[in-house]
Design an enzyme around this catalytic site. Structure first.
Site, PDB file in Angstrom:
ATOM      1  N   THR A  62      20.309  17.075 -20.788  1.00 43.91           N
ATOM      2  CA  THR A  62      21.583  17.105 -21.572  1.00 43.91           C
ATOM      3  C   THR A  62      21.238  17.302 -23.242  1.00 43.91           C
ATOM      4  OG1 THR A  62      23.382  15.615 -22.229  1.00 43.91           O
ATOM      5  CG2 THR A  62      21.191  14.496 -21.886  1.00 43.91           C
ATOM      6  N   THR A  95      26.659  10.902 -15.410  1.00 40.89           N
ATOM      7  CA  THR A  95      27.018  11.619 -16.526  1.00 40.89           C
ATOM      8  C   THR A  95      28.177  10.666 -17.406  1.00 40.89           C
ATOM      9  OG1 THR A  95      28.095  13.596 -17.604  1.00 40.89           O
ATOM     10  CG2 THR A  95      29.174  12.734 -15.525  1.00 40.89           C
TER      11      THR A  95
HETATM   12  N1  ASP Z   1      24.851  10.739 -20.446  1.00 32.30           N
HETATM   13  C1  ASP Z   1      24.678  11.640 -21.652  1.00 32.30           C
HETATM   14  C2  ASP Z   1      24.209  11.050 -22.761  1.00 32.30           C
HETATM   15  O1  ASP Z   1      24.631   9.740 -23.069  1.00 32.30           O
HETATM   16  C3  ASP Z   1      25.756  12.474 -21.980  1.00 32.30           C
HETATM   17  C4  ASP Z   1      26.744  12.827 -21.047  1.00 32.30           C
HETATM   18  O2  ASP Z   1      26.527  13.155 -19.730  1.00 32.30           O
HETATM   19  O3  ASP Z   1      27.875  13.225 -21.427  1.00 32.30           O
HETATM   20  O4  ASP Z   1      23.181  11.278 -23.583  1.00 32.30           O
END
Ligand code: ASP
Length: 329
Positions: free
Chosen positions: A207, A240
């Site tokens: 990410t 996510t």
């Molecule tokens: N989980 C990721 C983060 O907090 C972002 C996402 O999955 O939207 O960096």
């Protein structure tokens, strides 16, 4: 609400340039209606969001009898290289200072794990995470240390900030208000879970993190047990959404442990979301989505808010499945 199951064969996918996202609205099904297809022989690829192209890349390795670890590494490189995916890799949205900083981790069937946090200038952080796992005695490298290691390993330094992401960031700077808003944070961070022909499990998560985050902020995605966990005896899970909520509840580890205690992947994902809902008063404002799979290849998924989907690829084809949510539409 769409509830029609629509399998896309691999032939169909390649005829579409693997880009079935244009068919998304007609290829979406609900998780409950997908239950009857939830058990079949391996391999199997499960990823967050509508990441069909990533699944196809992973499948290319698996159908030749390749290892789950190679499949996840290959699969997640698709969104990492895609400048139109502004949540992962090249083209990712920057932090509030305009720097694209990437987080990624990988975990194999032996419980080995490697991660990079806040890595700049490298298009494929997942490859660096694997190098950390295989070439160092450590498990996590961050910031400049991670970058220097990547350069020593022969990775190329690149500018990851595209014109599109730069312009959007400059617009954001006019007000510079930061609050994770569900609508813009429901994005395409990829977590990928694979079981290969041999029945072995591996996972990867990559990410660019929350858009316009404070410099140095690290989310759940590269952190073992939070954004990803793999136990080859039990199964795998990934997350996510708003990483802070996932970190505080150690969500992916929790899901695998709940499966160890006998819960189905679906029940385990629901319990992990409930823990967040119970403890975080603001849970209606944030999105968190989990996907999980057990050693039998049964899948489950649950999210706080509606709108989360996963892509599931088996021998029979790929389907994009709408995930049930704690807060209903
Ligand atoms: N989980 C990721 C983060 O907090 C972002 C996402 O999955 O939207 O960096």
């Amino acid at each position: 609400m769409l509830n029609r199951r629509h399998f896309l064969s691999r032939t169909t996918l390649s005829a579409l340039g693997l880009g079935a996202s244009g068919l998304f609205s007609s290829s979406c099904t609900t998780a409950s209606s997908a239950k009857s297809s939830s058990i079949s022989k391996f391999p199997v690829v499960l990823s967050t969001w509508n990441n069909q192209k990533a699944n196809a890349a992973a499948w290319g390795i698996l159908e030749k009898g390749g290892r789950a670890l190679d499949a996840v590494e290959q699969g997640v490189q698709i969104p990492e290289a895609d400048e139109n995916d502004q949540s992962v890799g090249y083209g990712g949205r920057p932090d509030r200072d305009g720097r694209v900083t990437l987080d990624a981790c990988i975990m194999d069937e032996q419980g080995n794990y490697g991660a990079v946090c806040a890595l700049q200038h490298i298009k494929h952080p997942i490859k660096v995470a694997r190098k950390v796992m295989e070439e160092t005695p450590h498990v996590i490298l961050v910031g400049d240390g991670a970058l220097n290691f990547a350069l020593e390993q022969g990775f190329e330094k690149e500018n990851l900030l595209t014109e599109k992401s730069k312009t959007e960031w400059q617009d954001w700077l006019k007000e510079a208000k930061y609050k994770p808003v569900a609508n813009i944070e429901r994005h395409d961070t990829i977590g990928m879970l694979v079981i290969d022909k041999a029945g072995d499990c591996s996972g990867a998560c990559t990410t660019s993190g929350m858009a316009y985050k404070l410099a140095g902020r690290v989310g759940d995605s590269p952190i073992i047990g939070a954004g990803l966990f793999v136990d080859n005896e039990i199964g795998l899970a990934t997350a996510t959404g708003v990483g802070e909520a996932v970190l505080k509840s150690v969500g992916s580890f929790l899901i695998v442990e709940l499966m160890r205690q006998g819960k189905t992947p679906q029940e385990a994902c629901e319990e992990a979301v409930m823990r967040i809902a119970k403890k975080q008063a603001d849970h209606k404002e944030i999105q968190v989505g989990y996907i999980a799979m057990n050693k039998a290849g049964e899948v489950g998924a649950y999210s706080i808010l509606p709108g989360f989907v996963y892509a599931l690829t088996r021998e029979s084809g790929t389907e994009v499945v709408e995930v049930p949510s704690y807060i209903k539409k």
